[in-house]
Design a protein around this motif. Sequence first.
Motif, PDB file in Angstrom:
ATOM      1  N   HIS A  18     -15.449   7.318  -7.551  1.00 41.29           N
ATOM      2  CA  HIS A  18     -14.279   8.191  -7.642  1.00 41.29           C
ATOM      3  C   HIS A  18     -13.539   7.985  -8.961  1.00 41.29           C
ATOM      4  N   ILE A  19     -13.508   6.743  -9.414  1.00 37.67           N
ATOM      5  CA  ILE A  19     -12.763   6.417 -10.632  1.00 37.67           C
ATOM      6  C   ILE A  19     -13.480   6.941 -11.864  1.00 37.67           C
ATOM      7  N   ARG A  20     -14.782   6.729 -11.932  1.00 41.01           N
ATOM      8  CA  ARG A  20     -15.591   7.111 -13.089  1.00 41.01           C
ATOM      9  C   ARG A  20     -14.932   6.667 -14.388  1.00 41.01           C
ATOM     10  N   SER A  21     -14.545   7.585 -15.250  1.00 44.21           N
ATOM     11  CA  SER A  21     -13.926   7.203 -16.531  1.00 44.21           C
ATOM     12  C   SER A  21     -12.409   7.385 -16.502  1.00 44.21           C
ATOM     13  N   ARG A  22     -11.852   7.495 -15.311  1.00 40.40           N
ATOM     14  CA  ARG A  22     -10.403   7.713 -15.181  1.00 40.40           C
ATOM     15  C   ARG A  22      -9.619   6.436 -15.471  1.00 40.40           C
ATOM     16  N   ASN A  23      -8.303   6.601 -15.570  1.00 37.89           N
ATOM     17  CA  ASN A  23      -7.439   5.505 -15.992  1.00 37.89           C
ATOM     18  C   ASN A  23      -6.562   4.969 -14.856  1.00 37.89           C
ATOM     19  N   MET A  24      -5.638   4.079 -15.217  1.00 38.41           N
ATOM     20  CA  MET A  24      -4.766   3.430 -14.235  1.00 38.41           C
ATOM     21  C   MET A  24      -3.824   4.429 -13.563  1.00 38.41           C
ATOM     22  N   TYR A  25      -3.452   5.489 -14.254  1.00 37.65           N
ATOM     23  CA  TYR A  25      -2.625   6.514 -13.615  1.00 37.65           C
ATOM     24  C   TYR A  25      -3.354   7.076 -12.396  1.00 37.65           C
ATOM     25  N   TYR A  26      -4.635   7.353 -12.556  1.00 39.26           N
ATOM     26  CA  TYR A  26      -5.446   7.853 -11.451  1.00 39.26           C
ATOM     27  C   TYR A  26      -5.557   6.805 -10.350  1.00 39.26           C
ATOM     28  N   VAL A  27      -5.857   5.585 -10.734  1.00 40.66           N
ATOM     29  CA  VAL A  27      -6.037   4.504  -9.750  1.00 40.66           C
ATOM     30  C   VAL A  27      -4.763   4.296  -8.939  1.00 40.66           C
ATOM     31  N   SER A  28      -3.630   4.293  -9.606  1.00 38.97           N
ATOM     32  CA  SER A  28      -2.366   4.086  -8.903  1.00 38.97           C
ATOM     33  C   SER A  28      -2.083   5.207  -7.905  1.00 38.97           C
ATOM     34  N   GLU A  29      -2.169   6.431  -8.352  1.00 44.17           N
ATOM     35  CA  GLU A  29      -1.806   7.575  -7.499  1.00 44.17           C
ATOM     36  C   GLU A  29      -2.841   7.908  -6.431  1.00 44.17           C
ATOM     37  N   ASN A  30      -4.115   7.709  -6.742  1.00 43.59           N
ATOM     38  CA  ASN A  30      -5.172   8.180  -5.844  1.00 43.59           C
ATOM     39  C   ASN A  30      -5.873   7.085  -5.057  1.00 43.59           C
ATOM     40  N   ILE A  31      -5.616   5.839  -5.401  1.00 42.19           N
ATOM     41  CA  ILE A  31      -6.251   4.742  -4.677  1.00 42.19           C
ATOM     42  C   ILE A  31      -5.199   3.758  -4.156  1.00 42.19           C
ATOM     43  N   VAL A  32      -4.398   3.194  -5.060  1.00 39.25           N
ATOM     44  CA  VAL A  32      -3.419   2.179  -4.644  1.00 39.25           C
ATOM     45  C   VAL A  32      -2.382   2.762  -3.678  1.00 39.25           C
ATOM     46  N   LYS A  33      -1.770   3.864  -4.047  1.00 38.21           N
ATOM     47  CA  LYS A  33      -0.718   4.412  -3.184  1.00 38.21           C
ATOM     48  C   LYS A  33      -1.245   4.867  -1.823  1.00 38.21           C
ATOM     49  N   PRO A  34      -2.362   5.581  -1.742  1.00 40.56           N
ATOM     50  CA  PRO A  34      -2.864   5.932  -0.407  1.00 40.56           C
ATOM     51  C   PRO A  34      -3.232   4.705   0.444  1.00 40.56           C
ATOM     52  N   LEU A  35      -3.800   3.679  -0.179  1.00 35.42           N
ATOM     53  CA  LEU A  35      -4.154   2.479   0.582  1.00 35.42           C
ATOM     54  C   LEU A  35      -2.923   1.739   1.102  1.00 35.42           C
ATOM     55  N   THR A  36      -1.865   1.728   0.333  1.00 34.01           N
ATOM     56  CA  THR A  36      -0.676   0.951   0.700  1.00 34.01           C
ATOM     57  C   THR A  36       0.361   1.760   1.465  1.00 34.01           C
ATOM     58  N   LYS A  37       0.182   3.061   1.550  1.00 31.87           N
ATOM     59  CA  LYS A  37       1.168   3.930   2.187  1.00 31.87           C
ATOM     60  C   LYS A  37       1.517   3.542   3.628  1.00 31.87           C
ATOM     61  N   PRO A  38       0.550   3.221   4.486  1.00 33.35           N
ATOM     62  CA  PRO A  38       0.913   2.917   5.881  1.00 33.35           C
ATOM     63  C   PRO A  38       1.913   1.767   6.024  1.00 33.35           C
ATOM     64  N   HIS A  39       1.843   0.777   5.149  1.00 27.95           N
ATOM     65  CA  HIS A  39       2.710  -0.394   5.275  1.00 27.95           C
ATOM     66  C   HIS A  39       3.772  -0.476   4.183  1.00 27.95           C
ATOM     67  N   LYS A  40       3.683   0.434   3.195  1.00 25.65           N
ATOM     68  CA  LYS A  40       4.653   0.457   2.088  1.00 25.65           C
ATOM     69  C   LYS A  40       4.781  -0.911   1.423  1.00 25.65           C
ATOM     70  N   VAL A  41       3.634  -1.493   1.067  1.00 22.81           N
ATOM     71  CA  VAL A  41       3.579  -2.796   0.403  1.00 22.81           C
ATOM     72  C   VAL A  41       2.799  -2.657  -0.899  1.00 22.81           C
ATOM     73  N   SER A  42       2.792  -3.721  -1.679  1.00 17.50           N
ATOM     74  CA  SER A  42       1.975  -3.729  -2.888  1.00 17.50           C
ATOM     75  C   SER A  42       0.503  -3.886  -2.504  1.00 17.50           C
ATOM     76  N   PHE A  43      -0.371  -3.531  -3.417  1.00 17.97           N
ATOM     77  CA  PHE A  43      -1.796  -3.732  -3.175  1.00 17.97           C
ATOM     78  C   PHE A  43      -2.097  -5.218  -2.995  1.00 17.97           C
ATOM     79  N   ALA A  44      -1.434  -6.061  -3.781  1.00 17.90           N
ATOM     80  CA  ALA A  44      -1.639  -7.510  -3.658  1.00 17.90           C
ATOM     81  C   ALA A  44      -1.289  -7.991  -2.256  1.00 17.90           C
TER      82      ALA A  44
END
Length: 130
Positions: A18-44
């Motif tokens: 999904h990431i391919r040649s995309r950047n951190m803006y993509y990773v944050s909005e499309n991977i980190v935020k959806p993964l953390t949304k249920p608990h509203k926590v940081s990825f860490a």
Amino acid sequence: RAITVQQLLKLFDAFENHIRSRNMYYVSENIVKPLTKPHKVSFAELVGTQTLTWFVSHFWGMPFRHFVDSIRLHAESVDPSRWLLQAYWVCTFCNNQWDVAAEVGNGQWQQSSFYLALRSESCQGTCMVV
């Protein structure tokens, strides 16, 4: 709060197609935020926070693959036998993207996560990815 190289590589491996040649803006909005949304926590916090060893400064616009490769190379150079366990504070993953105002100290820079990470007793230095 920090993530290990091993945690970073697992994330990249899971989403590389999904990431391919995309950047951190993509990773944050499309991977980190959806993964953390249920608990509203940081990825860490989601994957198991670690004690930071290195603070990372980077440009969000570079390809994420380049970022991951740079962190891996840095970790291998500082500890060839335990490089997967090197722990990095990376704003995208260590800040709670659901409460950015608090992470930047609500206007008090001495309370920002950036300042606190840099001043942490466990922080050995800064890894700048360019």
